[in-house]
Design an enzyme around this catalytic site. Structure first.
Site, short mmCIF file in Angstrom:
data_model
loop_
_atom_site.label_atom_id
_atom_site.label_comp_id
_atom_site.label_asym_id
_atom_site.label_seq_id
_atom_site.Cartn_x
_atom_site.Cartn_y
_atom_site.Cartn_z
N GLU A 1 0.89 -1.17 0.00
CA GLU A 1 0.00 0.00 0.00
C GLU A 1 0.92 1.21 0.00
O GLU A 1 1.45 1.60 1.05
CB GLU A 1 -0.90 -0.02 1.24
CG GLU A 1 -1.85 -1.21 1.30
CD GLU A 1 -3.04 -1.09 0.36
OE1 GLU A 1 -3.30 0.04 -0.12
OE2 GLU A 1 -3.70 -2.10 0.09
N CYS B 1 -2.23 9.61 2.66
CA CYS B 1 -1.81 9.05 1.37
C CYS B 1 -2.81 9.34 0.26
O CYS B 1 -2.44 9.43 -0.90
CB CYS B 1 -1.59 7.55 1.50
SG CYS B 1 -3.07 6.68 2.01
#
Ligand code: NAD
Length: 457
Positions: free
Chosen positions: A212, A246
């Site tokens: 990720e 993010c």
């Protein structure tokens, strides 16, 4: 042999006893985890305030509430997820039946970053427990107060032969954890550079990974957007956690015809959200440490600031800042910003906007603001990205029915809800048939059977 060898072998030994496989065991561990989080909720609030100046409301939305809601949803559906699923069987296998059997992977490693230090360690943990694995948890060393509370939660709740907590500096601890032990899966959340190191270490042991990662996520405000709503929904996510998110919109592409009006609305929104002096705001976060503070300060240098720019190193504060039309070669447009700086770039044609976005392939997120459905559909098709939203930003992350993950540079794999269970499970494909009838069609000699075979295969 490393400092962790005995502990890691103990995890493997515990996994091999089969103790983690039953539904009752998995359910009990999730219930224990929930109880421990609730017991330490106040300590988590205090720690996340200390590390990142997060308010308890923000902690609930983005950390504890999210994790508790994932546990609740998992407990509700786990039994069904664990059941073997029947799938159709083809003619040549008549009268057989076909099934998918989920089974645990074994011993898995979960590595987390500092920006949502609790949520990004515990969300994958829920999936790993639900799927029946033993787990090694490597938290980030940069959110020190939260790291200590998480250590207490894990230490009080689980036997280290089942879930091992392994804190410390990544560059030291990760080789100790990974070089002499073969995991069945490694789940990493963090930056692309470290992701590459993890991928290489996993590859050496042929261990599958979920990565990720981050990147520069673009957001387009078209001439067909509701500008006031767009300003609110962009500022809300961009400046949440001081931009250290993010999936925050990294930069904006705004149609020339609406740019001035939109920037005016964005400035107003920032003041509405954080007041005229955001350093005093209850809702505005802090930069995690001095290295990141200096990095962000440098990104602002030589840029035209339309709003913000104030900073205070002692407080690790950088104000919500709008940067006007930076060069695509400027550092602020080359690297992931991961802070409260928002470049706004005007575009005239869609092609021009697409070319600018292509500088950073496969972003983790993509956002488009337009009231024209056809225009939205065209953009969604034109840009390859991990996940995203139309007419809002970041909210796809909060829907467990939408698998979360990147693609290419922004990651490999997906999780949340059922997708987490699948990430930490192997799906065994099984064909079950009977001794009778024993149809001779597929046995040699095959000569003369082609017409029939063509009909059934
Ligand atoms: P990072 O990659 O520096 O650190 C992540 C983890 O790797 C930490 O546990 C750290 O201890 C470890 N690590 C650091 N250096 C290492 C090394 N040399 N060898 C082995 N391990 C090492 O990331 P970060 O700074 O903590 O987080 C910010 C990045 O994470 C941003 O790029 C952001 O986009 C990304 N991120 C992605 C997601 C997502 O869900 N896709 C979520 C949050 C953050």
């Amino acid at each position: 042999m490393t400092g962790f060898t005995n502990q890691l072998n103990a995890l493997r030994g515990f996994y091999n006893t089969g103790a983690t496989r039953s539904f009752d065991f998995r359910r009990e561990q999730l219930q224990l985890l929930k109880a421990s989080i609730l017991k330490h909720e106040a300590a988590l609030n205090a720690a996340l305030f200390e590390d990142l100046h997060k308010s308890k409301e923000e902690v609930w939305i983005t950390e504890t509430g999210m994790v508790l809601s994932e546990i609740a949803a998992t407990l509700k559906e786990l039994k069904d997820w664990m059941e073997p699923k029947s799938v159709p069987t083809n003619l040549i296998n008549f009268p057989g039946k076909s099934f998918l059997y989920p089974e645990p992977l074994g011993v898995v490693l979960i590595i987390a970053p500092w920006n949502y230090p609790f949520q990004l360690l515990f969300m994958p943990l829920i999936g790993a427990i639900a799927a029946g694995n033993c787990v090694v948890l490597k938290p980030s060393e940069l959110a020190g107060a939260t790291e200590k509370v998480m250590s207490t939660i894990i230490g009080e709740t689980f036997n280290p032969r089942y879930i091992l907590y392994a804190p410390g500096e990544g560059a030291t601890v990760i080789p100790e954890l990974m070089d002499a032990f073969r995991y069945d899966h490694v789940f990493f959340t963090g930056g692309t550079a470290v992701g590459r190191i993890i991928y290489q270490k996993a590859a050496a042991q042929l261990t599958p990974v979920t990565l990720e990662l981050g990147g520069k996520s673009p957001c387009i405000v078209t001439s067909n957007a509701s500008l006031k709503t767009a300003a609110k929904r962009i500022a809300n996510v961009k400046f949440s956690n001081a931009g250290q998110l993010c999936i925050s919109p990294d930069y904006l592409l705004v149609h020339t015809s609406v740019k001035d009006e939109f920037i005016g609305l964005l400035k107003e929104t920032i003041v509405q959200f954080y007041g005229p002096n955001p350093i005093t705001s209850y809702d505005f976060g802090r930069i995690v440490n001095h290295n990141h503070f200096s990095r962000l300060k440098k990104l602002m240098e030589n840029e035209v600031l339309l709003h913000g720019g104030e900073h205070n190193e002692e407080e690790l504060f950088i104000a919500p800042t709008i940067i006007d039309n930076p060069s695509l070669n400027a550092p602020v447009m080359r690297e992931e910003i991961f802070g409260p700086l928002l470049p706004v770039i005007p575009y005239t044609t869609d092609e021009e906007a697409r070319n600018m976005m292509q500088q950073h392939e496969n972003p983790l997120a993509f956002y488009i603001f337009t009231n024209n459905k056809k225009e939205a559909a065209q953009w969604l098709q034109a840009v390859p990205f991990g996940g995203g939203c139309v007419n809002t930003t970041g909210m796809h992350y909060l829907n467990k029915h939408l698998p979360f993950g990147g693609r290419g540079n922004s990651g490999i794999g997906r999780y949340h809800g059922r997708y987490s269970f699948e990430t930490f499970s192997h799906i065994k494909s099984v064909l079950r048939t009977t001794a009778w009838p024993d149809i001779p069609l597929a046995y040699p000699p095959l000569k003369g059977k082609l017409t029939t075979l063509k009909k059934i295969i």
